[in-house]
Design an enzyme around this catalytic site. Structure first.
Site, PDB file in Angstrom:
ATOM      1  CE1 TYR A 316      -3.170   2.940   0.492  1.00 49.62           C
ATOM      2  CE2 TYR A 316      -3.069   2.637   2.860  1.00 49.62           C
ATOM      3  CZ  TYR A 316      -3.547   3.322   1.763  1.00 49.62           C
ATOM      4  OH  TYR A 316      -4.384   4.397   1.938  1.00 49.62           O
ATOM      5  CB  CYS A 317       0.933   4.304   0.204  1.00 44.99           C
ATOM      6  SG  CYS A 317       1.568   5.995   0.170  1.00 44.99           S
ATOM      7  CG  LEU A 318       7.184   4.602   0.925  1.00 41.18           C
ATOM      8  CD1 LEU A 318       7.778   4.992  -0.401  1.00 41.18           C
ATOM      9  CD2 LEU A 318       7.580   5.596   1.999  1.00 41.18           C
ATOM     10  N   GLY A 320       3.869  -0.257  -1.421  1.00 46.31           N
ATOM     11  CA  GLY A 320       3.735  -0.828  -2.753  1.00 46.31           C
ATOM     12  C   GLY A 320       4.934  -0.512  -3.623  1.00 46.31           C
ATOM     13  CG  LEU A 344      -3.484  -2.276  -2.227  1.00 44.53           C
ATOM     14  CD1 LEU A 344      -3.953  -2.594  -0.814  1.00 44.53           C
ATOM     15  CD2 LEU A 344      -4.511  -2.717  -3.254  1.00 44.53           C
TER      16      LEU A 344
END
Length: 585
Positions: A316-318, A320, A344
């Site tokens: 998720y985010c960083l 990812g 994500l």
């Protein structure tokens, strides 16, 4: 004649001069809250000089101003005889400041129309000027918008009919309540306490409540293994790698909107990384340390616990972005432990980072780098402040109006409490992230190295599920979508309603949720974002169900759940979830 190369001795003032420069930059950063005054001055100068030397643009802006004055005058004349007259201009779809019917009553309708026309003119005045660099144009347009937002009629008693009505209805009590709210928030800020109501969501009691055990811990992560809630599970476990900008439990909020609980209820074994909140002593942790001590260490532990099953990895985010780096390195090295990759709201290509790119250039990064050098980390509150500026209408001015003028404090939610639970970013890691990824785009351009050897995302050939969110100010979905250009792997791309956080926390049954989805087969044709939107299937509901179906189709037949940890292999459960690292302040 001597051919030996003579080496110039180091200047004895090198160390002193560098320290002085850094100290000066730190002082400037404290005065400007981390913004580079050089960047602001260069942007303003670039805009003003090119506008001054563009007589055609000046003529056009003068004509626009005249037309807008005429449109306002025409509306004034029509509204005098017909209070329901069509306005000269409508607010932008995302601008909800003037929805109350009171804004349609004179003289406030005229004030709104004048403000919106003025806002539209300034957009024209700060864009489309020949010779102005794209970065400077974005800054000039953003700065003009911020200044206009400060002076919006909603922010002043004399021009806000909703506030005037509230004062009359409460006999002025709302102003007293608002002042009390202001004093309370200032006191909490001075004491370093969370916002009012955050204490109603204690970690491990109201949020982060999914049952599990910490089965591994190192200097950077705790690995949580969650208890199975079904009699059988898919053999391939899921490893979730959250961003370390905030705490992991955005994916395990309240029981009714916990992604972890939902996945376990679907028959998956779930592992979650919980990141250590770094301090000054962690200043030299770099991106490689996060890769090695994060997903790679977690995969080693999961392999031992589950008996070597392949893993569905989700970032998720960083987290990812880090997962994409790890997956590319694994593909390069022939490491086949991943069954699939899910990203994500995670960027892998940073040439169009959206409005967050306003804060990314050499001068700005020099200020941030030196500020982090002085502290050893980037404070989470400053990162949150930058995100708030990007959405100042919703997160700053609307809050000030409601909380401090109308005396109406918005009820705390689990997501808001999570958002207030900020973390820090170690100096070296964040400096590398901003320079190597944001500024230089090394990962997308094939210049990023792991273990001194280049990696490339094109090496990833396992199925990918990628999620973008429609109103994302952190990882704009057009940027997230560019993964299609970087790898030939099979990609299922889902674009969900909502923003960077609320779009991901989109549990089934949540009203108003929808998403578009389309799968590109391996090595199949790619479409630009607009063409993709036209072709993608539009569905109502939560993207979670789409992902669950996708994971199931790429998993084996159900089997008995694995044991919690593997004591015989050195992975004895250390503590109950949510563990210790998530509680670090």
């Amino acid at each position: 004649m001597m051919n030996d190369i003579q080496h110039v001795a180091a200047d004895p003032l090198d160390g002193i001069s560098q320290t002085l420069d850094r100290a000066a930059a730190v002082g400037i950063a404290h005065l400007t809250h981390g913004l580079s005054p050089v960047t602001m001055i260069l942007a303003a100068t670039d805009w003003m000089l090119h506008l001054a030397s563009a007589p055609g643009k000046q003529l056009q802006l003068g004509a626009k101003a005249a037309r807008k004055c005429w449109r306002l005058s025409d509306y004034i004349g029509r509204s005098l005889s017909d209070p329901a007259a069509a306005p000269a201009i409508e607010p932008l779809p995302q601008d909800r400041r003037f929805t109350d019917p009171a804004w349609k009553e004179p003289p406030f309708n005229l004030i709104v129309q004048a403000f919106l026309l003025n806002q539209q003119w300034w957009h024209a005045a700060t864009t489309g000027i020949g010779g102005v660099s794209r970065h400077h144009e974005d800054i000039a347009e953003f700065a003009a918008r911020q200044i206009l937002d400060v002076f919006a009629p909603t922010n002043f008693l004399a021009t806000n009919p909703v506030l005037q009505r509230k004062i009359v209805e409460t006999g002025g009590r709302c102003v007293v309540d608002g002042f009390r709210n202001l004093m309370e928030d200032m006191q909490r800020l001075a004491r370093g306490e969370p916002p009012v109501g955050a204490e109603d969501f204690p970690v491990g009691e109201k949020v982060a409540t999914a049952r599990g055990k910490v089965v591994y811990r190192n200097a950077l992560i705790e690995l949580i293994q969650y208890e199975s809630t079904t009699e059988t599970v898919r053999p391939e476990p899921i490893l979730i790698i959250p961003a370390w900008i905030m705490k992991y439990y955005i994916l395990d909020l309240s029981p009714e909107n916990s992604l972890v609980r939902w996945l376990t209820d679907q028959g998956f074994t779930v592992f979650m990384i919980s990141w250590h909140n770094p301090g000054k002593q962690d200043r030299d942790l770099d991106l490689e340390a996060y890769r090695r001590l994060g997903p790679m260490a977690a995969l080693d532990a999961i392999e031992a616990i589950t008996g070597g099953q392949k893993v569905h990895a989700a970032g998720y985010c960083l987290g990812g972005t880090l997962l994409s780096i790890a997956a590319a390195a694994m593909a390069r090295d022939g490491d086949e432990r991943l069954a699939s990759v899910t990203l994500l709201a995670a960027q892998t290509e940073f040439s169009e980072p959206g409005e967050l790119g306003l804060f990314i250039d050499e001068a700005q990064l020099n200020i941030l780098d030196n500020m982090m050098w002085g502290r050893g980390y980037l404070d989470g509150a400053q990162m949150g402040g930058a995100f708030q500026i990007l959405r100042s209408n919703d997160l700053v001015w609307s809050r000030m109006l409601g909380t401090y003028l109308m005396g109406e404090r918005e009820p705390m939610s689990d997501l808001m409490a999570w958002n207030a639970d900020a973390t820090r970013m170690p100096y070296r890691m964040h400096s590398e992230y901003l320079n190597r990824l944001f500024l230089n785009d090394d990962l997308a351009e094939g210049k990023y190295k792991v273990d001194d050897r280049t990696i490339t995302l094109s090496a990833i050939d396992i199925p990918m599920f990628v999620v973008g969110t429609e109103r994302d100010h952190v990882a704009p979905w057009h940027s997230v979508h560019k993964i299609h250009l970087l790898t030939g792997a099979e990609i299922t791309f889902a674009l969900t309603s909502g923003g960077h956080n609320a779009g991901i926390v989109s549990e089934p049954g949540h009203k108003g949720r929808s998403y578009r989805v389309m799968t590109r087969e391996a090595c199949g044709p790619s479409y630009d974002p607009e063409a993709w939107q036209e072709r993608a299937e539009d569905k109502t509901g939560s993207w979670w169900t789409e992902w669950g179906t996708w994971l199931t189709a790429r998993s084996g037949a159900p089997t008995a759940p694995p044991a919690m940890g593997a004591p015989d292999k050195g992975f004895t459960p250390l503590a109950d979830a949510p563990g210790l690292y998530v509680l670090e302040k």
